[in-house]
Design a protein around this motif. Structure first.
Motif, PDB file in Angstrom:
ATOM      1  N   SER A  32      -1.205  -5.386   4.403  1.00  0.00           N
ATOM      2  CA  SER A  32      -1.146  -4.442   3.281  1.00  0.00           C
ATOM      3  C   SER A  32      -1.602  -5.112   1.995  1.00  0.00           C
ATOM      4  CB  SER A  32       0.271  -3.887   3.121  1.00  0.00           C
ATOM      5  OG  SER A  32       1.175  -4.874   2.635  1.00  0.00           O
ATOM      6  N   GLN A  58       5.207   1.184  -4.101  1.00  0.00           N
ATOM      7  CA  GLN A  58       4.732   0.338  -5.198  1.00  0.00           C
ATOM      8  C   GLN A  58       5.692   0.284  -6.370  1.00  0.00           C
ATOM      9  OE1 GLN A  58       0.763   2.009  -5.559  1.00  0.00           O
ATOM     10  NE2 GLN A  58      -0.068   0.549  -4.083  1.00  0.00           N
ATOM     11  N   TRP A 111      -8.890  -2.904  -2.335  1.00  0.00           N
ATOM     12  CA  TRP A 111      -8.928  -1.758  -3.236  1.00  0.00           C
ATOM     13  C   TRP A 111      -9.282  -2.215  -4.655  1.00  0.00           C
ATOM     14  CZ3 TRP A 111      -8.949   3.381  -3.708  1.00  0.00           C
ATOM     15  CH2 TRP A 111      -8.533   3.955  -4.923  1.00  0.00           C
ATOM     16  N   THR A 170       0.830  -1.206   0.000  1.00  0.00           N
ATOM     17  CA  THR A 170       0.000   0.000   0.000  1.00  0.00           C
ATOM     18  C   THR A 170       0.861   1.251   0.000  1.00  0.00           C
ATOM     19  OG1 THR A 170      -0.157  -0.117   2.414  1.00  0.00           O
ATOM     20  CG2 THR A 170      -1.938  -1.109   1.152  1.00  0.00           C
ATOM     21  N   GLN A 209      -4.695  -3.847  -0.355  1.00  0.00           N
ATOM     22  CA  GLN A 209      -4.580  -3.589  -1.794  1.00  0.00           C
ATOM     23  C   GLN A 209      -5.545  -4.448  -2.588  1.00  0.00           C
ATOM     24  OE1 GLN A 209      -2.688  -1.059  -2.754  1.00  0.00           O
ATOM     25  NE2 GLN A 209      -3.391  -1.268  -4.858  1.00  0.00           N
TER      26      GLN A 209
END
Length: 327
Positions: free
Chosen positions: A316, A265, A323, A260, A320
């Motif tokens: 995390s 990233q 998301w 995240t 993601q």
């Protein structure tokens, strides 16, 4: 599955002329927020497929109880509403099916969608249906058991890399004709190769009305930017995003990666890959079924067994994934 060599992954069948259907269907697949529940042996088994946490000696009631813990964990810890489960003829055309079916029944009782997919045996791994007669008998049984439940979706074969595009379309067309009582909107047709490109099957008029399934993994390239991974994935989808469910995508979840935040990233193959994949599925309202939700011994497994339930391996990664699901 994800442990194929890159060279084989890229060896997608040569396209052959097929009648195209117009554009992209006016729909979305983001109602599939899923995970794979997999056998520790990678679902390629010359025998019964037994997802992690189950054993061959389990009765129907034992499988159901164990599945309640796993399915409940997928829902409460991840927010999943879909589970993808493996089958093969040895599992369905045998006594194991009477017990294993409890995993499907538990998921359905939890209000989950179930994607059921055929895996070939590990003794072959040539990308072809191992035994067409046994395969047909298996699918006759599975469709008979679940045709009446609108939450069950059927994927005739996982990663059909042995077939040319035209041969794969022909096999799927025969499957659709044999099981014409199944609405096409409840059938997922795998992309060519290792499920790695849906443009050919998407353009085939014989498969119109079906969903499409795509696999996409970070070990397929060495890119370290979201932009490069987005281009890679977009090329595999073509104009068929609205029909496509990415029913395998995953990344290491036990190695301490932070998925995240933009600063974490780009610069790493796996974080940039997973960010690009989840950004694209969110933006295009696509479904994604993570590989794997649970598989013993797999560093990609986003959960692990904990008592009668599950625990998260990487918070995390879960954030993601959620998301990407649009949550």
């Amino acid at each position: 599955m994800r442990r194929r060599l890159l060279g084989a992954v890229l060896a997608v069948a040569v396209a052959v002329p097929l009648v195209a259907v117009a554009g992209e269907a006016a729909a979305a697949t983001n109602s599939f927020r899923g995970v794979n529940w997999a056998d520790a042996r990678d679902n390629y088994v010359n025998g019964w497929v037994i997802p992690s946490g189950l054993t061959a000696s389990d009765s129907y009631s034992t499988v159901y109880t164990k599945a309640d813990g796993v399915i409940g964990g997928f829902q409460s810890l991840l927010g999943a509403n879909t589970v993808r489960l493996p089958i093969n003829p040895q599992s369905v055309n045998s006594a194991w099916w009477a017990s294993y079916k409890a995993a499907f029944d538990s998921a359905l009782a939890h209000g989950m969608k179930v994607i059921v997919s055929y895996w070939e045996a590990d003794t072959a791994k040539d990308g072809y249906v191992d035994d067409p007669a046994a395969w047909n008998t298996m699918w006759d049984k599975v469709t008979s058991d679940f045709a009446g439940n609108g939450n069950v979706y059927f994927e005739p074969m996982n990663e059909p890399f042995g077939y040319s595009l035209s041969a794969w379309v022909s096999l799927c067309s025969a499957w659709l004709s044999r099981h014409a009582n199944i609405p096409r909107g409840r059938v997922l047709i795998s992309g060519t190769g290792y499920n790695d490109n849906v443009t050919g099957v998407g353009a085939a008029s014989a498969l119109s009305g079906t969903l499409l399934s795509l696999h996409f993994y970070g070990f397929w390239a060495s890119d370290t930017t979201r932009a490069a991974w987005t281009t890679n994935l977009s090329n595999r989808l073509g104009s068929y995003s609205s029909r496509t469910v990415i029913d395998e995508a995953g990344s290491p979840m036990t190695t301490g990666l932070n998925y995240t935040g933009a600063a974490n990233q780009d610069g790493n193959v796996f974080t940039s890959y997973f960010a690009a994949t989840t950004d694209l599925t969110r933006a295009r309202q696509m479904g994604i079924v993570y590989w794997p939700g649970l598989r013993s011994g797999d560093t990609y497994s986003i959960t692990r067994q904990s008592g009668s339930g599950l625990a998260v391996n990487n918070a995390s990664g879960v954030a993601q994934l959620r998301w990407g699901w649009g949550l």
